[in-house]
Scaffold this active site. Sequence first.
Site, PDB file in Angstrom:
ATOM      1  CG  HIS A  52      -1.873   1.118   1.308  1.00 25.75           C
ATOM      2  ND1 HIS A  52      -2.784   1.247   2.345  1.00 25.75           N
ATOM      3  CD2 HIS A  52      -2.098   2.177   0.499  1.00 25.75           C
ATOM      4  CE1 HIS A  52      -3.517   2.328   2.152  1.00 25.75           C
ATOM      5  NE2 HIS A  52      -3.105   2.925   1.038  1.00 25.75           N
ATOM      6  CD  GLU A  79      -3.844  -2.975  -0.002  1.00 26.60           C
ATOM      7  OE1 GLU A  79      -4.518  -4.001   0.213  1.00 26.60           O
ATOM      8  OE2 GLU A  79      -3.302  -2.311   0.918  1.00 26.60           O
ATOM      9  CG  HIS A 200      -8.485  -4.724   7.282  1.00 26.62           C
ATOM     10  ND1 HIS A 200      -7.435  -3.919   6.888  1.00 26.62           N
ATOM     11  CD2 HIS A 200      -8.889  -4.230   8.479  1.00 26.62           C
ATOM     12  CE1 HIS A 200      -7.243  -2.967   7.784  1.00 26.62           C
ATOM     13  NE2 HIS A 200      -8.099  -3.137   8.766  1.00 26.62           N
TER      14      HIS A 200
END
Length: 258
Positions: A52, A79, A200
């Site tokens: 990310h 991400e 997550h």
Amino acid sequence: MSFFLTTPTAIDLGVNIDHVATLRNVRGTTYPDPIRAALAAEEAGADAITLHLREDRRHIVDADVRKLRPLLKTRMNLECAVTTEMLDIACEVRPHDACLVPEKREELTTEGGLDVAGHFEAVRAACKQLADVGVRVSLFIDPDETQIRAAHEAGAPVIELHTGRYAEAHDEAEQQREYERIVAGVQAGAQLGLKVNAGHGLHYTNVQQIAAIDGIVELNIGHAIVAHAIFAGWDNAVREMKAIMVAARVAALHGGAR
């Protein structure tokens, strides 16, 4: 499917290397190297490498993304937020997948799914911009039918269902409700022809139930693997997570899951 495996696995594992970079950055050193971690994860059975690039660059930085992209033998899942800067970087680097996520500077980690329905035109434009340069788009969303339909209408071929509320449930009843939402989300996505991933907050003792859900193609997991690697070693931490996931899926396919 991992580059290093000769047959498809029951479910894929995307290893998130963000918190290898967190450990590096907290002391301003050059180690541990997230690039080394990514390549070792591939050898240990990872099917993709997720990272990310946040606007505040709190862990992964631009150089990590650019250095890693040509080295991967599996897939890069980048991400990023739906901003001009991040979309331009993604179009330049051209990862295999770009997962669009919500982002708040004050959050410790991503707190919920992208509100595709509420920001539909911006998300649709982002999907087109990325698709035009050959990047497959994924949208990180809550397991909500409205958001899933909006993702499909925006042109995203992939969704990643947010499992944070399941992972952080305070009791079994709450966790069961969140699990049922995820199952319904998987079914809704599959009916629309979407590839459905999830992730997550998943770790070694809560991933089994999610991995068992038929229709989930890939789970993206990072913090738990980095944490377990302190005690088990990086390669073992990746292999153990992959083995747990595959065992749960195989058991489900043979009628052993709830």
